[in-house]
Design a protein around this motif. Structure first.
Motif, PDB file in Angstrom:
ATOM      1  N   LEU A  21       9.726  -4.184   5.052  1.00 40.58           N
ATOM      2  CA  LEU A  21       9.211  -3.123   4.178  1.00 40.58           C
ATOM      3  C   LEU A  21       8.019  -3.627   3.377  1.00 40.58           C
ATOM      4  O   LEU A  21       6.987  -2.957   3.289  1.00 40.58           O
ATOM      5  CB  LEU A  21      10.311  -2.634   3.237  1.00 40.58           C
ATOM      6  N   THR A  24       4.936  -4.105   5.707  1.00 37.83           N
ATOM      7  CA  THR A  24       4.423  -2.833   6.218  1.00 37.83           C
ATOM      8  C   THR A  24       3.693  -2.075   5.115  1.00 37.83           C
ATOM      9  O   THR A  24       2.615  -1.508   5.341  1.00 37.83           O
ATOM     10  CB  THR A  24       5.569  -1.973   6.779  1.00 37.83           C
ATOM     11  N   SER A  25       4.258  -2.060   3.916  1.00 39.30           N
ATOM     12  CA  SER A  25       3.614  -1.335   2.810  1.00 39.30           C
ATOM     13  C   SER A  25       2.300  -1.983   2.410  1.00 39.30           C
ATOM     14  O   SER A  25       1.409  -1.316   1.878  1.00 39.30           O
ATOM     15  CB  SER A  25       4.566  -1.268   1.611  1.00 39.30           C
ATOM     16  N   GLN A  26       2.153  -3.294   2.672  1.00 36.75           N
ATOM     17  CA  GLN A  26       0.920  -4.013   2.342  1.00 36.75           C
ATOM     18  C   GLN A  26      -0.063  -4.063   3.511  1.00 36.75           C
ATOM     19  O   GLN A  26      -1.146  -4.630   3.378  1.00 36.75           O
ATOM     20  CB  GLN A  26       1.257  -5.432   1.895  1.00 36.75           C
ATOM     21  N   PRO A  64       4.541   3.510   6.816  1.00 35.98           N
ATOM     22  CA  PRO A  64       5.129   2.850   5.638  1.00 35.98           C
ATOM     23  C   PRO A  64       6.149   3.709   4.897  1.00 35.98           C
ATOM     24  O   PRO A  64       7.171   3.193   4.435  1.00 35.98           O
ATOM     25  CB  PRO A  64       3.909   2.544   4.765  1.00 35.98           C
ATOM     26  N   ASP A  65       5.885   5.012   4.769  1.00 36.64           N
ATOM     27  CA  ASP A  65       6.833   5.876   4.064  1.00 36.64           C
ATOM     28  C   ASP A  65       8.145   5.985   4.830  1.00 36.64           C
ATOM     29  O   ASP A  65       9.231   5.996   4.237  1.00 36.64           O
ATOM     30  CB  ASP A  65       6.230   7.268   3.852  1.00 36.64           C
ATOM     31  N   ALA A  68      10.102   2.822   4.385  1.00 32.95           N
ATOM     32  CA  ALA A  68      10.782   2.811   3.089  1.00 32.95           C
ATOM     33  C   ALA A  68      12.077   3.623   3.134  1.00 32.95           C
ATOM     34  O   ALA A  68      13.092   3.230   2.556  1.00 32.95           O
ATOM     35  CB  ALA A  68       9.854   3.349   2.001  1.00 32.95           C
ATOM     36  N   GLN A  93      12.328   2.967  -2.438  1.00 36.30           N
ATOM     37  CA  GLN A  93      11.194   3.885  -2.311  1.00 36.30           C
ATOM     38  C   GLN A  93      10.335   3.950  -3.574  1.00 36.30           C
ATOM     39  O   GLN A  93       9.356   4.702  -3.617  1.00 36.30           O
ATOM     40  CB  GLN A  93      11.700   5.284  -1.954  1.00 36.30           C
ATOM     41  N   SER A  95       7.986   1.969  -6.601  1.00 38.68           N
ATOM     42  CA  SER A  95       7.127   0.794  -6.752  1.00 38.68           C
ATOM     43  C   SER A  95       7.796  -0.226  -7.678  1.00 38.68           C
ATOM     44  O   SER A  95       7.936  -1.398  -7.346  1.00 38.68           O
ATOM     45  CB  SER A  95       5.756   1.205  -7.294  1.00 38.68           C
TER      46      SER A  95
END
Length: 390
Positions: A21, A24-26, A64-65, A68, A93, A95
């Motif tokens: 996670l 992927t989010s970065q 990314p969503d 999450a 989900q 920050s």
């Protein structure tokens, strides 16, 4: 027949975010170990359809969503498979507990990055105008968790006082107050009160109303900043009551590590709170001991017991600051000692001291399993003790 005694178990807050996670989010590439983590944990805790996530991670085209949301599924199942009765997704989900709320509020502007107590970093903002909700910021998360959770849900949100004291104030506090010259403490507290109650009425309460409308029955209002200023405890209490007054839901709060004696007698007025989650394992440094042995820091339990509105004590039995995995017997002994001090097992729940985000899933899972098993052992011991004589 034994007289049955039961302790409800639940989590407190955050869990660590998995590497698949975070990366992927970065926008960073995954390695095989990251993908294996998703595969192994999906199998281990029984995440239905986890193969779909693994395939998308291997293909490198995961959204990314959506990743999450998969992480939410994993964390819910991790807790459920450990035997926890009330669960949440551990902030997968969101920050961060402060930044997530501020990002969905009007009246704030970012002022840079600061380091928190556990060497994490967050963006600190300043109140620059009247506070209001830009958009409800827990609805989508809660609706999703309703669709995937098998156990009951408790949803934590960050409270008004913590949001206020973790922010700069460039709206309610005049410039001379911010510079500290010729600005007395009474005026500082009054400015903080204006900001805190602004947040309580116009940010926290609307979100609570939205969640209750969606079916939330238990909302935990997190206040890790509650004891930051000992002369503002009445303000913390007032902000909690203003946030929840008249709303139909079980409201609890989590008080992070502190000298809990500081909260008394202020908490006597916090009648809107039906449960206090308080960490005690952090103060118990012995790995094993009998139920009757002295445990430093537990004396304050009696003060929670004696509050005039009879709240439940959420007893913290897992130290979240170490990888040491408590044995079920140690958890049992902590519960039994707390019952001895508190006197009413019907008003005790069992939980970790705090969120387990600083621990790996491996350690967090083992700790939660030990907590559930230790709770069962404590129930058996107390049921035997209360069984009628033959």
């Amino acid at each position: 027949m034994l007289s049955e005694i039961k302790f409800l178990t639940h989590e407190i807050g955050s869990l660590g975010k998995p590497p698949w996670l975070v990366k992927t989010s970065q926008g960073r590439p995954l390695d095989e170990a990251d993908i294996e983590h998703a595969r192994t944990w999906g199998e281990r805790v029984g995440v239905e359809g986890h193969e779909q996530l693994v395939e998308s991670l291997e293909a490198g085209d995961a959204d990314p969503d959506e990743v999450a949301r998969w992480s939410s599924r994993y964390c819910v199942r991790l807790q459920e498979s450990a035997g926890i009765e009330y669960v949440w997704d551990g902030e997968q989900q969101r920050s961060e507990m402060y930044a997530w709320a501020i990002a969905h509020a009007n009246g704030f502007e970012p002022r840079g990055i600061v380091r928190s107590f556990d060497n994490k970093y967050y963006s600190k903002s300043a109140a620059v105008g009247p506070v209001s909700v830009r958009e409800p910021y827990h609805n989508e998360e809660f609706s999703f968790l309703q669709s995937v959770a098998q156990a009951d849900l408790k949803i934590p949100i960050t409270g008004a006082y913590t949001l206020a004291i973790w922010s700069y104030d460039e709206h309610h506090t005049p410039k001379e107050g911010r510079l500290g010259a010729g600005y007395g403490r009474a005026r500082q507290i009054e400015a903080r009160r204006e900001l805190t109650l602004d947040i309580a009425r116009n940010l926290i309460r609307p979100n609570l109303e939205e969640l209750i409308g969606l079916g939330a029955t238990w909302i935990q209002i997190d206040e890790p900043g509650a004891s930051t200023e000992s002369d503002e405890l009445d303000l913390f209490v007032e902000s909690f009551n203003v946030s929840v007054e008249g709303l139909d839901c079980l409201f609890s709060t989590h008080l992070c590590f502190s000298d809990y004696d500081l909260f008394f007698p202020a908490l006597e007025a916090m009648s809107g709170c039906r449960q206090y989650c308080v960490g005690f394992a952090n103060y118990d440094r012995r790995e094993l001991g009998s139920a009757g042995a002295d445990r430093p820091g537990y004396e304050v339990i009696s003060k929670f017991r004696d509050l005039p509105y009879d709240p439940i004590l959420g007893l913290g039995v897992l130290d979240i600051h170490t990888d040491f995995v408590e044995s079920p017997e140690l958890v049992r002994d902590r519960i039994l000692y707390a019952v001895e001090v508190f006197g009413d097992p019907a008003r005790i729940h069992v939980c970790p001291d705090c969120g387990l985000r600083t621990r790996s899933w491996e350690v967090a899972y083992a700790k939660l399993q030990a907590m559930v098993e230790g709770t069962r052992l404590a129930e058996e011991a107390l049921s035997r003790a209360h069984a009628p004589a033959r």
